[in-house]
Enzyme design. Structure first.
Site, PDB file in Angstrom:
ATOM      1  N   PRO A 110       0.717  -1.104  -0.117  1.00 14.87           N
ATOM      2  CA  PRO A 110      -0.173   0.509   0.515  1.00 14.87           C
ATOM      3  C   PRO A 110       0.789   1.190   0.399  1.00 14.87           C
ATOM      4  O   PRO A 110       1.518   1.492   0.612  1.00 14.87           O
ATOM      5  CB  PRO A 110      -0.464  -0.339   1.568  1.00 14.87           C
ATOM      6  CG  PRO A 110      -0.045  -1.382   2.311  1.00 14.87           C
ATOM      7  CD  PRO A 110       0.676  -2.154   1.208  1.00 14.87           C
ATOM      8  N   MET A 111       0.872   2.703  -0.783  1.00 14.01           N
ATOM      9  CA  MET A 111       1.318   3.830  -0.559  1.00 14.01           C
ATOM     10  C   MET A 111       0.043   4.743  -1.129  1.00 14.01           C
ATOM     11  O   MET A 111      -0.125   4.968  -2.305  1.00 14.01           O
ATOM     12  CB  MET A 111       2.307   3.106  -1.974  1.00 14.01           C
ATOM     13  CG  MET A 111       3.750   2.459  -1.328  1.00 14.01           C
ATOM     14  SD  MET A 111       4.464   3.086  -2.619  1.00 14.01           S
ATOM     15  CE  MET A 111       4.222   1.760  -3.688  1.00 14.01           C
ATOM     16  N   VAL A 112       0.265   5.610  -0.327  1.00  9.64           N
ATOM     17  CA  VAL A 112      -0.484   6.785  -0.510  1.00  9.64           C
ATOM     18  C   VAL A 112      -0.740   7.358  -1.427  1.00  9.64           C
ATOM     19  O   VAL A 112       0.846   7.453  -1.640  1.00  9.64           O
ATOM     20  CB  VAL A 112      -0.615   8.127   0.884  1.00  9.64           C
ATOM     21  CG1 VAL A 112      -0.802   8.524   1.002  1.00  9.64           C
ATOM     22  CG2 VAL A 112      -1.361   7.085   2.636  1.00  9.64           C
TER      23      VAL A 112
ATOM     24  N   GLN B 205      -6.650  -1.501   1.824  1.00 10.77           N
ATOM     25  CA  GLN B 205      -6.575  -0.521   2.658  1.00 10.77           C
ATOM     26  C   GLN B 205      -7.456  -0.381   4.088  1.00 10.77           C
ATOM     27  O   GLN B 205      -7.159   1.475   3.354  1.00 10.77           O
ATOM     28  CB  GLN B 205      -4.922  -0.941   2.872  1.00 10.77           C
ATOM     29  CG  GLN B 205      -4.386  -0.746   4.222  1.00 10.77           C
ATOM     30  CD  GLN B 205      -2.753  -0.557   4.489  1.00 10.77           C
ATOM     31  OE1 GLN B 205      -3.085   0.786   4.031  1.00 10.77           O
ATOM     32  NE2 GLN B 205      -1.760  -0.552   4.922  1.00 10.77           N
TER      33      GLN B 205
ATOM     34  N   CYS C 291       0.934   2.562   9.938  1.00  9.97           N
ATOM     35  CA  CYS C 291       1.967   4.423   9.808  1.00  9.97           C
ATOM     36  C   CYS C 291       2.220   4.891  11.224  1.00  9.97           C
ATOM     37  O   CYS C 291       1.605   5.166  11.662  1.00  9.97           O
ATOM     38  CB  CYS C 291       0.681   4.189   8.959  1.00  9.97           C
ATOM     39  SG  CYS C 291       1.088   6.036   8.674  1.00  9.97           S
TER      40      CYS C 291
ATOM     41  N   GLY D 241      10.367  -4.831   3.202  1.00  5.22           N
ATOM     42  CA  GLY D 241      10.940  -3.884   3.437  1.00  5.22           C
ATOM     43  C   GLY D 241      12.436  -4.518   2.720  1.00  5.22           C
ATOM     44  O   GLY D 241      12.906  -5.256   2.370  1.00  5.22           O
TER      45      GLY D 241
ATOM     46  N   ALA E 298       7.378  -2.021  -1.520  1.00  3.87           N
ATOM     47  CA  ALA E 298       6.816   0.028  -1.538  1.00  3.87           C
ATOM     48  C   ALA E 298       8.119   0.467  -2.562  1.00  3.87           C
ATOM     49  O   ALA E 298       7.539   0.390  -4.270  1.00  3.87           O
ATOM     50  CB  ALA E 298       6.826   0.220  -0.772  1.00  3.87           C
ATOM     51  N   ARG E 299       8.666   0.735  -2.188  1.00  7.16           N
ATOM     52  CA  ARG E 299      10.183   1.598  -2.802  1.00  7.16           C
ATOM     53  C   ARG E 299      10.004   1.297  -4.384  1.00  7.16           C
ATOM     54  O   ARG E 299      10.295   2.121  -5.453  1.00  7.16           O
ATOM     55  CB  ARG E 299      11.048   2.802  -2.024  1.00  7.16           C
ATOM     56  CG  ARG E 299      10.038   3.211  -1.326  1.00  7.16           C
ATOM     57  CD  ARG E 299      11.318   4.159   0.019  1.00  7.16           C
ATOM     58  NE  ARG E 299      11.845   2.640   0.706  1.00  7.16           N
ATOM     59  CZ  ARG E 299      12.418   2.755   1.571  1.00  7.16           C
ATOM     60  NH1 ARG E 299      13.737   3.479   2.004  1.00  7.16           N
ATOM     61  NH2 ARG E 299      12.940   1.019   1.882  1.00  7.16           N
TER      62      ARG E 299
HETATM   63  N1  FMN Z   1       1.708   1.257   4.022  1.00  8.71           N
HETATM   64  C1  FMN Z   1       0.583   1.480   4.434  1.00  8.71           C
HETATM   65  O1  FMN Z   1      -0.089   0.395   5.302  1.00  8.71           O
HETATM   66  N2  FMN Z   1      -0.226   1.629   3.725  1.00  8.71           N
HETATM   67  C2  FMN Z   1       0.244   3.455   3.186  1.00  8.71           C
HETATM   68  O2  FMN Z   1      -0.471   4.094   2.873  1.00  8.71           O
HETATM   69  C3  FMN Z   1       1.214   3.684   2.994  1.00  8.71           C
HETATM   70  N3  FMN Z   1       2.266   4.452   2.039  1.00  8.71           N
HETATM   71  C4  FMN Z   1       2.979   4.541   1.935  1.00  8.71           C
HETATM   72  C5  FMN Z   1       3.600   5.683   0.827  1.00  8.71           C
HETATM   73  C6  FMN Z   1       4.711   5.282  -0.161  1.00  8.71           C
HETATM   74  C7  FMN Z   1       5.446   7.017  -0.949  1.00  8.71           C
HETATM   75  C8  FMN Z   1       5.584   4.724   0.498  1.00  8.71           C
HETATM   76  C9  FMN Z   1       7.321   5.100   0.008  1.00  8.71           C
HETATM   77  C10 FMN Z   1       5.191   3.741   1.952  1.00  8.71           C
HETATM   78  C11 FMN Z   1       4.167   3.846   2.283  1.00  8.71           C
HETATM   79  N4  FMN Z   1       3.053   3.244   3.417  1.00  8.71           N
HETATM   80  C12 FMN Z   1       2.535   2.296   3.533  1.00  8.71           C
HETATM   81  C13 FMN Z   1       4.770   1.965   3.578  1.00  8.71           C
HETATM   82  C14 FMN Z   1       4.418   0.957   2.567  1.00  8.71           C
HETATM   83  O3  FMN Z   1       3.683   0.328   2.524  1.00  8.71           O
HETATM   84  C15 FMN Z   1       6.201  -0.127   3.373  1.00  8.71           C
HETATM   85  O4  FMN Z   1       5.560  -1.166   4.224  1.00  8.71           O
HETATM   86  C16 FMN Z   1       7.797   0.154   3.176  1.00  8.71           C
HETATM   87  O5  FMN Z   1       7.405   1.363   2.390  1.00  8.71           O
HETATM   88  C17 FMN Z   1       8.831  -0.253   3.309  1.00  8.71           C
HETATM   89  O6  FMN Z   1       8.561  -1.157   2.261  1.00  8.71           O
HETATM   90  P1  FMN Z   1      10.085  -0.531   1.687  1.00  8.71           P
HETATM   91  O7  FMN Z   1      11.503  -1.018   2.271  1.00  8.71           O
HETATM   92  O8  FMN Z   1       9.797  -1.486   0.297  1.00  8.71           O
HETATM   93  O9  FMN Z   1       9.750   0.247   0.966  1.00  8.71           O
END
Ligand code: FMN
Length: 321
Positions: free
Chosen positions: A11-13, A81, A110, A209, A228-229
């Site tokens: 999930p990413m806002v 979500q 969050c 992660g 995510a990223r």
């Molecule tokens: N986590 C959530 O549970 N809900 C969200 O809406 C949410 N929005 C995010 C928006 C952005 C731009 C990013 C970078 C992360 C967001 N996260 C959110 C966290 C990610 O889902 C994830 O848990 C976190 O970035 C770690 O994963 P990564 O290392 O692959 O980036």
């Protein structure tokens, strides 16, 4: 819904709207989460079939504000979500959307102040009774799968204990972001602590992660992996054939944004994130995105005017007008 050995878009806002989810799925994501939507907002929405675009919208009553847009194609893989601090409100929100999605997930990770101050996100992590209340209420009253996403607690033992309590509520899977609440994105994800949860539970654990390459999936193939990223910067991270050039991914994202009439704020935000990672917002492209006021401006910036025109003309005729 099968959560075993899957590749998952996190999930990413502002990023995880329909075009980005479809893009990730096209490159190989099996499960795609939408951006977190707060229950207060969702309970004000009504479902509307949008024949013009060919999708289903959840629109804030009395406005034209589309809070969540989905389509039939993603029905079996999209996860909705919710951000919540209340079981009944979470249920009311989930009931509005659950028939159009594959599962409902609760955000319990969050760390942002707006979430914590509302008692949502990571604020839930030290309220196991409330977690239990929310998840069992959703489980009992919804026919779709229910999951939640947590962060690591202070010690691995605490995380495992909470994960076991969550498992007992009957959730279908648990996503674990391998960072603690105080950790920043640049701190490395603690995969050994996620592994402790994987070995303690019988339900699937979605490990999250620091996954940036397809090769990382193979190394950690025991678990279902959420990105995510890595996906934001290049959604083709999910492709077994290897990444395609980010310019190509970006172009495809622009076209999908046009096709699905994406919220301009979401398209701009996502493009800015992509550009900042590979280049710089001070260059003409970045400045052009910042200046864009609508999808027509974005189409012009990326030389997609003809596609924009074609899509809009087709909509016009399919609408019978
Ligand atoms: N986590 C959530 O549970 N809900 C969200 O809406 C949410 N929005 C995010 C928006 C952005 C731009 C990013 C970078 C992360 C967001 N996260 C959110 C966290 C990610 O889902 C994830 O848990 C976190 O970035 C770690 O994963 P990564 O290392 O692959 O980036």
């Amino acid at each position: 819904m099968d959560y075993q050995n899957k590749l998952v878009l996190a999930p990413m806002v502002r990023v995880g709207t329909l075009p980005f989810r479809l893009l990730a799925a096209e490159y190989g994501a099996d499960i795609t989460y939408g951006e977190e939507i707060i229950d207060h907002k969702m309970v004000k929405c009504e479902r509307k079939v949008n024949e013009y675009i060919g999708c289903t919208d959840f629109v804030e009553k009395g406005t034209e504000n589309v809070v969540f847009r989905t389509c039939y194609e993603e029905r079996n893989r999209v996860i909705f979500q919710i951000g919540t601090s209340d079981a009944v409100r979470a249920l009311t929100a989930a009931q509005i959307v659950c028939k159009d999605v594959a599962a409902i997930d609760v955000n319990m990770g969050c760390p942002k102040s707006f979430s914590i101050s509302g008692g949502m996100g990571a604020a839930l992590l030290n309220k196991p009774e409330l977690i239990h209340d929310i998840l069992t209420t959703l489980k009992r009253n919804l026919s779709c799968p229910v999951t939640c996403k947590i962060r690591l607690l202070k010690s691995s033992q605490d995380t495992v204990e909470l994960a076991r309590r969550i498992e007992k509520t009957g959730v279908s899977a648990l996503a674990v972001h391998g960072r603690k609440v105080a950790d920043r994105p640049r701190d490395p994800a603690k995969w050994s602590e996620i592994a402790d949860v994987v070995s303690a539970l019988s339900i699937p654990v979605i490990a999250n992660g620091d996954v940036f390459d397809y090769g990382d999936f193979a190394r950690i193939k025991a678990a279902t992996v959420m990105v995510a990223r890595g996906a934001l910067w290049n959604a083709s991270v999910f492709s077994p054939e290897g990444k395609v050039h980010w310019e190509e991914v970006k172009r495809e994202y622009v076209r999908k944004s046009i096709l699905w009439d994406n919220d301009i704020k979401s398209t701009k935000h996502t493009l800015k994130e992509m550009i900042m990672h590979y280049s710089c917002l001070e260059l003409p492209e970045g400045k052009g995105v910042i200046k864009s006021e609508n999808l027509a401006d974005i189409a012009k910036l990326y030389g997609e005017e003809r596609y924009y025109q074609f899509v809009n003309e087709n909509r016009f005729s399919s609408n019978g007008s």
